[in-house]
Scaffold this active site. Sequence first.
Site, PDB file in Angstrom:
ATOM      1  CG  HIS A 150      -1.955   1.076   1.201  1.00 24.78           C
ATOM      2  ND1 HIS A 150      -3.206   0.927   1.754  1.00 24.78           N
ATOM      3  CD2 HIS A 150      -1.940   2.332   0.697  1.00 24.78           C
ATOM      4  CE1 HIS A 150      -3.904   2.048   1.590  1.00 24.78           C
ATOM      5  NE2 HIS A 150      -3.147   2.916   0.944  1.00 24.78           N
ATOM      6  CG  ASP A 178      -6.242   3.695  -0.319  1.00 21.84           C
ATOM      7  OD1 ASP A 178      -6.786   3.432   0.758  1.00 21.84           O
ATOM      8  OD2 ASP A 178      -5.232   4.419  -0.413  1.00 21.84           O
ATOM      9  CG  ASP A 219      -2.018   4.736   3.546  1.00 21.35           C
ATOM     10  OD1 ASP A 219      -1.917   5.060   2.345  1.00 21.35           O
ATOM     11  OD2 ASP A 219      -2.999   5.059   4.241  1.00 21.35           O
ATOM     12  CG  HIS A 267      -9.907   3.936   2.421  1.00 18.47           C
ATOM     13  ND1 HIS A 267      -8.802   4.752   2.622  1.00 18.47           N
ATOM     14  CD2 HIS A 267     -10.977   4.653   2.849  1.00 18.47           C
ATOM     15  CE1 HIS A 267      -9.199   5.893   3.166  1.00 18.47           C
ATOM     16  NE2 HIS A 267     -10.511   5.867   3.313  1.00 18.47           N
ATOM     17  CG  ASN A 297      -5.212   8.114  -4.275  1.00 23.46           C
ATOM     18  OD1 ASN A 297      -4.174   7.533  -4.545  1.00 23.46           O
ATOM     19  ND2 ASN A 297      -5.406   8.728  -3.128  1.00 23.46           N
ATOM     20  CG  HIS A 310      -1.143   6.843  -1.754  1.00 18.95           C
ATOM     21  ND1 HIS A 310      -2.349   6.772  -2.428  1.00 18.95           N
ATOM     22  CD2 HIS A 310      -1.355   6.295  -0.541  1.00 18.95           C
ATOM     23  CE1 HIS A 310      -3.251   6.222  -1.633  1.00 18.95           C
ATOM     24  NE2 HIS A 310      -2.683   5.925  -0.481  1.00 18.95           N
ATOM     25  CG  LEU A 311       4.539   5.030  -6.190  1.00 14.19           C
ATOM     26  CD1 LEU A 311       5.017   4.079  -7.276  1.00 14.19           C
ATOM     27  CD2 LEU A 311       5.681   5.335  -5.224  1.00 14.19           C
ATOM     28  CG  HIS A 365       0.189  15.058   1.499  1.00 15.79           C
ATOM     29  ND1 HIS A 365      -0.633  15.173   0.399  1.00 15.79           N
ATOM     30  CD2 HIS A 365      -0.335  14.063   2.258  1.00 15.79           C
ATOM     31  CE1 HIS A 365      -1.617  14.302   0.502  1.00 15.79           C
ATOM     32  NE2 HIS A 365      -1.469  13.604   1.607  1.00 15.79           N
TER      33      HIS A 365
HETATM   34 ZN   LIG Z   1      -6.716   4.434   2.534  1.00 15.98          ZN
HETATM   35 ZN   LIG Z   2      -3.701   4.910   1.004  1.00 14.15          ZN
END
Ligand SMILES: [Zn+2]
Ligand SMILES: [Zn+2]
Length: 422
Positions: free
Chosen positions: A59, A151, A304, A178, A93, A61-62, A308
């Site tokens: 899990h 997600d 996860d 999620h 996402n 996020h790239l 940011h």
């Molecule tokens: Zn999530």
């Molecule tokens: Zn996530």
Amino acid sequence: MWINGGTIFDPSSGTARVGDIQVKDGLIEGVHPGGAGGARAGAVDAKGLWVLPGLIDMHVHLRDPGFEYKEDIVSGSRAAAAGGVTAMACMPNTDPVNDNPSVTRYIVQKAAERALVRVLPVGALTKGLKGTELAEMGLMKEAGIVAVSDDGKSVESAAMMRRALEYAATFGLPVITHCQDRGLSGEGVMNEGSLSSRLGLGGIPAACEDVVVARDVLLSGYTGVPVHITHLSTKTGLDIVRQARKSGVKVTCDATPHHLLLTEERTGGYDTDAKMYPPLRTEEDRRALLKGLKSGVIDCIATDHAPHAKDEKDLDFDLAPFGIIGLQTLLPALMLLHREHALDFMDLLKKVTVNPAGILKVEGGTLSPGARADIVLFDPGKEWVLNEGAVLSKSKNTPFLGMKFTGMVVRTIVAGRTVFAA
Ligand SMILES: [Zn+2]
Ligand SMILES: [Zn+2]
């Protein structure tokens, strides 16, 4: 290539013994307990080190495509390599959302050309993550996705979630869910309780997560389609999963290092690096998760990883985005759990290697002959402090900055090639 004299951990067999590993053509050619004998010129000296299969983070996020100022496939892979993570599943996402094969192909191609580790794209369950229309799962599978998830949110309608489960099953795609009831989370920004009232921050009740965990478990039981619950953070959610498993529902789950190591108390200073969804919970929840790790109800640990930019996280607690990075602190966090909570290291290692490989149905997670030579050399006694300079992600948003860790990745090898060396 030879890696000699290290303690070789193979979570697929549960064994750890000193020996040599021979790597050839990107694969593990042989494992020689006790050593194959004799010093070899050019061999990697692993004496005193732990030799582990590359970690699989199911899990992350790239942020690529669309938010490359936060992270991209290349920078994310650099952070992964430094963290001993040799394969990672990236959530859909992005902008555009990975809900169609052209986005999947973009990710697969950029990763093949420029990433240091394996990137395993996760496709959306529904178009645009909107929860109203199923995404093109079959075409995305052909293009290279390994799982599907919306997600960042839950599919709001139970009927749509049921259809998504059944549709994913026709392609053999694992479903990662999620759990968040939008109505219950509302404008909340931290765990709901006496602390959120005292701080004057909007609360996200545990029930916001639990009602969707229960729903998705029920739908999994009803349809017979396995479901994987990601970043489980509450005691009640865990009870639901345990109960469901007992009655034969094919539900698996993961927890994050931050939910295992930190509590809502960390939110006390209004530090936005302690803001994420699900929010950090109570000590009671955390204790329950630790028990769940030990008993095996929690199958995997996943970060996860959610980068940011600094100016986004510099906003007031209410306004800052949810999420923290985690790729480089995954293995040190496992060591902390091992040392401070007497959790068996091999057992923890399984939760970031063979177990996620099994759930995602991807190769990796073992050091047996014939396997991919995705290998991490880890110095278990090395002490170090996480500072911003050491963070290889484009974003530095982690509550672990300034923390002292024991255990450091000294070399990461992907398909026989060194992609990181300390
Ligand atoms: Zn999530
Ligand atoms: Zn996530």
